[in-house]
Design a protein around this motif. Structure first.
Motif, mmCIF file in Angstrom:
data_model
loop_
_atom_site.group_PDB
_atom_site.id
_atom_site.type_symbol
_atom_site.label_atom_id
_atom_site.label_comp_id
_atom_site.label_asym_id
_atom_site.label_seq_id
_atom_site.Cartn_x
_atom_site.Cartn_y
_atom_site.Cartn_z
ATOM 1 N N PHE A 177 11.439 -2.820 17.442
ATOM 2 C CA PHE A 177 10.344 -3.367 16.643
ATOM 3 C C PHE A 177 9.630 -2.264 15.870
ATOM 4 C CE2 PHE A 177 6.091 -5.289 16.078
ATOM 5 C CZ PHE A 177 6.480 -6.383 15.329
ATOM 6 N N VAL A 178 9.394 -1.117 16.515
ATOM 7 C CA VAL A 178 8.734 0.002 15.828
ATOM 8 C C VAL A 178 9.601 0.484 14.672
ATOM 9 C CG1 VAL A 178 8.050 2.423 16.089
ATOM 10 C CG2 VAL A 178 7.274 0.732 17.737
ATOM 11 N N GLU A 179 10.894 0.564 14.892
ATOM 12 C CA GLU A 179 11.801 0.990 13.817
ATOM 13 C C GLU A 179 11.707 0.037 12.623
ATOM 14 O OE1 GLU A 179 14.363 3.312 11.725
ATOM 15 O OE2 GLU A 179 13.335 3.781 13.600
ATOM 16 N N GLN A 180 11.539 -1.240 12.890
ATOM 17 C CA GLN A 180 11.426 -2.217 11.808
ATOM 18 C C GLN A 180 10.084 -2.117 11.100
ATOM 19 O OE1 GLN A 180 12.124 -5.916 13.847
ATOM 20 N NE2 GLN A 180 14.303 -5.479 14.162
ATOM 21 N N PHE A 181 8.983 -2.068 11.862
ATOM 22 C CA PHE A 181 7.677 -2.126 11.203
ATOM 23 C C PHE A 181 7.290 -0.804 10.557
ATOM 24 C CE2 PHE A 181 5.172 -0.726 15.016
ATOM 25 C CZ PHE A 181 4.180 0.016 14.392
ATOM 26 N N ARG A 182 7.942 0.283 10.907
ATOM 27 C CA ARG A 182 7.633 1.548 10.230
ATOM 28 C C ARG A 182 8.203 1.566 8.815
ATOM 29 N NH1 ARG A 182 11.112 5.608 9.355
ATOM 30 N NH2 ARG A 182 13.196 5.326 10.190
ATOM 31 N N GLN A 183 9.173 0.699 8.557
ATOM 32 C CA GLN A 183 9.822 0.672 7.246
ATOM 33 C C GLN A 183 9.256 -0.403 6.322
ATOM 34 O OE1 GLN A 183 14.149 0.864 7.525
ATOM 35 N NE2 GLN A 183 13.912 1.596 9.624
ATOM 36 N N LYS A 184 8.924 -1.550 6.894
ATOM 37 C CA LYS A 184 8.384 -2.631 6.059
ATOM 38 C C LYS A 184 7.507 -3.533 6.907
ATOM 39 C CE LYS A 184 12.201 -5.791 6.705
ATOM 40 N NZ LYS A 184 12.877 -6.910 6.179
ATOM 41 N N VAL A 185 6.616 -4.226 6.246
ATOM 42 C CA VAL A 185 5.681 -5.111 6.929
ATOM 43 C C VAL A 185 6.460 -6.301 7.488
ATOM 44 C CG1 VAL A 185 3.648 -6.570 6.653
ATOM 45 C CG2 VAL A 185 3.802 -4.411 5.402
ATOM 46 N N PRO A 186 6.425 -6.493 8.822
ATOM 47 C CA PRO A 186 7.168 -7.606 9.420
ATOM 48 C C PRO A 186 6.458 -8.940 9.236
ATOM 49 C CG PRO A 186 6.052 -6.384 11.135
ATOM 50 C CD PRO A 186 5.789 -5.662 9.843
ATOM 51 N N GLU A 187 7.189 -10.002 9.422
ATOM 52 C CA GLU A 187 6.616 -11.339 9.345
ATOM 53 C C GLU A 187 5.574 -11.504 10.434
ATOM 54 O OE1 GLU A 187 8.142 -15.966 9.479
ATOM 55 O OE2 GLU A 187 9.618 -14.364 9.239
ATOM 56 N N GLY A 188 4.427 -12.078 10.070
ATOM 57 C CA GLY A 188 3.350 -12.297 11.024
ATOM 58 C C GLY A 188 2.344 -11.156 11.065
ATOM 59 N N TRP A 189 2.623 -10.068 10.354
ATOM 60 C CA TRP A 189 1.729 -8.907 10.355
ATOM 61 C C TRP A 189 0.518 -9.190 9.480
ATOM 62 C CZ3 TRP A 189 2.144 -4.162 12.853
ATOM 63 C CH2 TRP A 189 1.206 -3.196 12.469
ATOM 64 N N SER A 190 -0.648 -8.785 9.956
ATOM 65 C CA SER A 190 -1.853 -8.811 9.139
ATOM 66 C C SER A 190 -2.574 -7.506 9.406
ATOM 67 C CB SER A 190 -2.736 -10.009 9.508
ATOM 68 O OG SER A 190 -3.118 -9.912 10.866
ATOM 69 N N GLY A 191 -3.360 -7.066 8.476
ATOM 70 C CA GLY A 191 -4.052 -5.797 8.653
ATOM 71 C C GLY A 191 -3.519 -4.756 7.684
ATOM 72 N N PRO A 192 -3.708 -3.470 8.013
ATOM 73 C CA PRO A 192 -3.234 -2.430 7.104
ATOM 74 C C PRO A 192 -1.714 -2.477 7.010
ATOM 75 C CG PRO A 192 -3.879 -1.464 9.217
ATOM 76 C CD PRO A 192 -4.269 -2.918 9.248
ATOM 77 N N PRO A 193 -1.143 -1.970 5.930
ATOM 78 C CA PRO A 193 0.322 -1.969 5.832
ATOM 79 C C PRO A 193 0.936 -1.304 7.064
ATOM 80 C CG PRO A 193 -0.680 -1.255 3.771
ATOM 81 C CD PRO A 193 -1.786 -1.349 4.772
ATOM 82 N N SER A 194 1.942 -1.958 7.632
ATOM 83 C CA SER A 194 2.505 -1.475 8.895
ATOM 84 C C SER A 194 3.067 -0.053 8.803
ATOM 85 C CB SER A 194 3.552 -2.449 9.430
ATOM 86 O OG SER A 194 4.654 -2.560 8.564
ATOM 87 N N PRO A 195 3.724 0.366 7.697
ATOM 88 C CA PRO A 195 4.190 1.759 7.655
ATOM 89 C C PRO A 195 3.030 2.768 7.707
ATOM 90 C CG PRO A 195 5.403 0.456 6.067
ATOM 91 C CD PRO A 195 4.258 -0.402 6.563
ATOM 92 N N PHE A 196 1.904 2.414 7.101
ATOM 93 C CA PHE A 196 0.737 3.293 7.149
ATOM 94 C C PHE A 196 0.140 3.315 8.553
ATOM 95 C CE2 PHE A 196 -3.871 4.147 6.311
ATOM 96 C CZ PHE A 196 -3.716 5.466 5.905
ATOM 97 N N PHE A 197 0.048 2.156 9.186
ATOM 98 C CA PHE A 197 -0.472 2.094 10.556
ATOM 99 C C PHE A 197 0.450 2.879 11.502
ATOM 100 C CE2 PHE A 197 -1.190 0.065 14.711
ATOM 101 C CZ PHE A 197 -2.537 0.348 14.839
ATOM 102 N N TYR A 198 1.743 2.777 11.291
ATOM 103 C CA TYR A 198 2.711 3.562 12.072
ATOM 104 C C TYR A 198 2.413 5.056 11.917
ATOM 105 C CZ TYR A 198 7.066 6.104 12.903
ATOM 106 O OH TYR A 198 7.992 7.020 13.319
ATOM 107 N N PHE A 199 2.241 5.501 10.693
ATOM 108 C CA PHE A 199 1.999 6.920 10.414
ATOM 109 C C PHE A 199 0.727 7.418 11.099
ATOM 110 C CE2 PHE A 199 0.093 10.284 7.820
ATOM 111 C CZ PHE A 199 1.121 11.224 7.830
ATOM 112 N N VAL A 200 -0.351 6.656 10.982
ATOM 113 C CA VAL A 200 -1.629 7.043 11.586
ATOM 114 C C VAL A 200 -1.518 7.052 13.111
ATOM 115 C CG1 VAL A 200 -4.045 6.342 11.892
ATOM 116 C CG2 VAL A 200 -3.009 6.291 9.616
ATOM 117 N N SER A 201 -0.917 6.019 13.686
ATOM 118 C CA SER A 201 -0.771 5.937 15.138
ATOM 119 C C SER A 201 0.096 7.068 15.679
ATOM 120 C CB SER A 201 -0.152 4.593 15.536
ATOM 121 O OG SER A 201 -0.962 3.536 15.105
ATOM 122 N N ARG A 202 1.142 7.379 14.962
ATOM 123 C CA ARG A 202 2.025 8.475 15.379
ATOM 124 C C ARG A 202 1.279 9.805 15.330
ATOM 125 N NH1 ARG A 202 5.817 12.037 13.163
ATOM 126 N NH2 ARG A 202 7.565 12.439 14.559
#
Length: 186
Positions: A130-155
């Motif tokens: 799931f992390v591999e998917q959401f780090r590349q593109k916003v998955p279905e059902g996602w709301s909030g900041p863009p998932s690749p950006f959230f991945y970057f900040v969380s990492r």
């Protein structure tokens, strides 16, 4: 009172510790020590903590035990101008708690939609996928900041708390060369 708080923060920076409230008193602890002592979180809910720790440990195994949730929570509890979070450096608008709350809610909502369970409840293999998917593109059902950006900040937060210590530099095999040497090991 503000002057004392600032002195406590500056002293903590030299020691590699942050100010936590324990039994009504402010004490200096590393995030790992705050976790070990069971210091209650001030900002993050139990569900947000679970999602953040699961995400952090997926991005960097050991981040949970290094006190990732305590680090982020403590930084969310200080004035935005004093926060050490990478979100601040990247121009996220304060309050930073909103960014983390919406990102963690998005993580759980998308995980629920894709896998039928919140992110923290997934088996590790599914978390990795799931992390591999959401780090590349916003998955279905996602709301909030863009998932690749959230991945970057969380990492970046996970890396800061895990490797941003004397022991972290040792794990990397890199000499620790501080501008100001800590008075004790973190």
């Amino acid at each position: 009172m503000i002057y004392v708080h600032r002195r406590l923060v500056l002293k903590g920076a030299v020691l590699g510790a942050l100010a936590y409230t324990v039994g009504g008193a402010e004490v200096l602890l590393s995030p790992r020590e705050a976790l070990a002592q069971g210091v209650p979180l001030k900002v993050l809910s139990p569900e947000e903590r679970a999602a953040l720790e699961a995400l952090g440990d997926t991005l960097l195994p050991g981040a949970k035990d290094a006190g990732l949730a305590h680090y982020v929570d403590q930084q969310l509890s200080v004035p935005a101008s004093e926060a050490l979070l990478i979100a601040r450096a990247l121009g996220v608008m304060p309050p930073y708690a909103n960014f983390y709350r919406t990102g963690l809610a998005g993580l759980d909502a998308a995980s629920q939609k894709t896998h039928g369970a919140k992110f923290a409840a997934l088996p590790q293999e599914k978390k990795n996928e799931f992390v591999e998917q959401f780090r590349q593109k916003v998955p279905e059902g996602w709301s909030g900041p863009p998932s690749p950006f959230f991945y970057f900040v969380s990492r970046a937060d996970a890396v800061d708390v895990y490797y941003g210590t004397v022991e972290g530099f040792e794990r990397l095999g890199t000499p620790y060369m501080p501008h100001i040497t800590p008075l004790k090991r973190w």
